[in-house]
Scaffold this active site. Structure first.
Site, mmCIF file in Angstrom:
data_model
loop_
_atom_site.group_PDB
_atom_site.id
_atom_site.type_symbol
_atom_site.label_atom_id
_atom_site.label_comp_id
_atom_site.label_asym_id
_atom_site.label_seq_id
_atom_site.Cartn_x
_atom_site.Cartn_y
_atom_site.Cartn_z
ATOM 1 N N HIS A 14 -32.262 42.529 -28.376
ATOM 2 C CA HIS A 14 -31.575 41.292 -28.733
ATOM 3 C C HIS A 14 -30.124 41.265 -28.258
ATOM 4 C CE1 HIS A 14 -30.264 43.621 -32.398
ATOM 5 N NE2 HIS A 14 -29.168 42.920 -32.206
ATOM 6 N N SER B 205 -25.048 46.994 -32.963
ATOM 7 C CA SER B 205 -26.437 46.973 -32.510
ATOM 8 C C SER B 205 -26.589 47.701 -31.183
ATOM 9 C CB SER B 205 -26.920 45.525 -32.362
ATOM 10 O OG SER B 205 -26.974 44.877 -33.600
ATOM 11 N N ASP C 186 -37.703 46.113 -30.223
ATOM 12 C CA ASP C 186 -36.313 45.685 -30.035
ATOM 13 C C ASP C 186 -35.496 46.753 -29.311
ATOM 14 O OD1 ASP C 186 -34.148 44.065 -30.009
ATOM 15 O OD2 ASP C 186 -33.690 44.200 -32.133
#
Length: 503
Positions: free
Chosen positions: A133, A236, A163
């Site tokens: 993402h 992230s 992911d």
């Protein structure tokens, strides 16, 4: 002079005399001088230095806190060893938004997008692992190294369900990679460090513990580590490392009750390094993730299902449908079978079964424990490969006249393209798949629009592209298929026609 006027002047004089007397007394009482009050002194413009004495010794010596001193040095050593391998990722692109005008015509609006995240170098050649993402939908990717260099990077491959994305830095290096550790050895309570670039602040290190294991934030992402090491937007894709500096997780998400303005609340999630390692090897060797495929539509057991089947057991998941030409069909699975074990592992839910299937090596023969109408059977299935579109069904022989088409041809005829939800979308509570496009001559082109959120197929909730394509292919082969979607904030139902039979 008028007597009344004289009395007024006398009162004014008395008032002014009293005012100046009181003011002079206050000035003297505060350490001033009477001349200062009259403004005849300029000493107020001169600063008088204050006398001060600072302590020369700390309250404790290092010998008094020897263990803490050694721990402090070890924290610093660990940080110095890990930080050079962590990179900041900056992305840029153009996003297209489809809008409807007052006449019902579709128009496109393009606007620039930017993103920021973290990553970690895992090979000496400069391969970087990050979250999918972080780079999804972006055309330009740059990484900032520890030494300040900003270099372009290209996407090697991505695993949207896990992911994970793998990048390659466009430079000869040298690079300092971190080792991927064995996440199966991680224990609840062990100390960990999260490294990344929260809010664009480079090289930030936070410390905490593994708070829990096998956490789930969606139907696709399961068995995550939960940690209380501070993870914020921008972290992230950064690594979660152990005391040896090994990567035992990739930071992926945080729990925040405020979805619009997420912030760390003491609960963060990381993808275990063993799952990351499997995806990394598959992407580097094949350019895409390789997942196992069985070809079944499942439902968890509940009292109504048990009563309908007269099944008294507690373990298992019931088969609702079999995909034509799938490994499940070849193994002899039938609707209403209850799968109670997979290669010796007891099955507690359909999500657990799908997880085991996806992690099984393609081509491996697995044992399926089946309950069928009161009889316990043992079947064997050969796990196939899940294809790039999520259908993953091996092609069947040419269909005979009067038979339905094979699954791959069904999906091509319908012409629906979808993607899995991103982590931020799943964290908002959304479930299903997003329509990314339709084939102009496909049977579903008039029913679906780009951006539709498909939540269910024939009233069965779906969690990802694999499950969607499986259910769609099995249904459209024999009947019209109802899709429950959200469009423009409203839930509607559309019907996709059945695939015509070959004559």
């Amino acid at each position: 002079m008028n007597p009344a006027f004289r009395r007024l002047l006398a009162l004014v004089a008395v008032f002014l005399t009293a005012f100046f007397a009181v003011s002079a007394m206050k000035s003297c009482g505060n350490g001033g001088r009477f001349l200062d009050f009259l403004g005849r002194s300029k000493s107020s413009d001169q600063f008088r230095p204050e006398k001060f004495t600072l302590p020369e010794k700390p309250p404790l010596s290092l010998g008094d806190v020897e263990l803490l001193s050694r721990l402090n040095d070890e924290y610093a050593n660990l940080t110095q060893a890990v930080v050079p391998s962590v990179v900041s990722i900056n992305t840029a692109g153009v996003r297209t938004e489809h809008l409807l005008d007052v006449w019902g015509r579709t128009r496109e609006r393009r606007y620039p997008t930017q993103g920021q995240g973290s990553g970690v170098i895992v090979t000496r050649e400069g391969h970087v692992v990050t979250n999918h993402h972080v780079i999804a939908g972006q055309q330009q990717i740059q990484v900032s190294l520890h030494n300040g260099k900003v270099l372009p990077a290209r996407l090697i491959g991505e695993d949207t369900l896990l992911d994970i994305a793998v990048l390659k830095i466009e430079d000869d290096g040298p690079f300092t990679p971190l080792k991927l550790g064995d996440s199966s050895q991680a224990k609840v309570g062990q100390m960990v460090f999260a490294v990344g670039n929260p809010f664009g602040l480079a090289e930030t290190v936070t410390q905490g513990i593994i708070s829990a294991k096998e956490r789930s934030i969606s139907d696709n992402q399961r068995d995550l580590f939960q940690t209380d090491a501070a993870i914020n937007p921008g972290n992230s894709g950064g690594p979660l490392v152990n005391l040896r500096g090994e990567i035992i997780g990739i930071n992926v998400a945080i729990y925040s009750p405020d979805k619009a303005n997420p912030g760390f609340q003491g609960v963060g999630f990381s993808i275990p390094s063993n799952d990351v390692k499997d995806a990394l090897f598959q992407i580097l060797e094949r350019g895409r993730p390789i997942r196992g495929f069985l070809g079944v539509q499942m439902r968890d057991l509940d009292p109504s299902v048990r009563s309908m089947l007269n099944y008294e057991g507690t373990d298992g998941s019931v088969v609702l449908g079999i995909s034509p030409g799938s490994p499940a069909q070849s193994a002899g699975l039938q609707p209403k079978d209850v799968v109670v074990s997979f290669n010796g592992d007891k099955i507690r839910s359909s999500t657990q079964l799908f997880d085991l299937v996806q992690k099984t090596r393609v081509g491996k023969t697995v044992a399926l424990g089946i309950w069928r109408a009161g009889e316990v059977l043992q079947l064997q299935a050969v796990i196939a490969e899940s294809g790039a579109t999520g259908t993953a069904m091996p092609s069947s022989p040419e269909a005979a006249q009067g038979r339905t088409r094979d699954a791959q041809e069904i999906l091509q005829t319908l012409g629906i393209e979808v993607r899995d939800l991103s982590v931020p979308e799943r964290m908002q509570g959304l479930r299903g798949v997003i329509v990314t496009g339709t084939t102009p001559n496909g049977l579903a082109a008039s029913q679906l629009k780009t951006g539709d959120l498909i939540m269910a197929v024939n009233n069965s909730r779906i969690s990802g592209a694999n499950e969607f394509f499986l259910n769609l292919a099995a249904s459209a082969a024999v009947q019209d298929t109802a899709l429950h979607i959200i469009r423009g904030g409203k839930m509607i139902r559309v019907t996709v026609p059945a695939i015509p039979r070959k004559e």
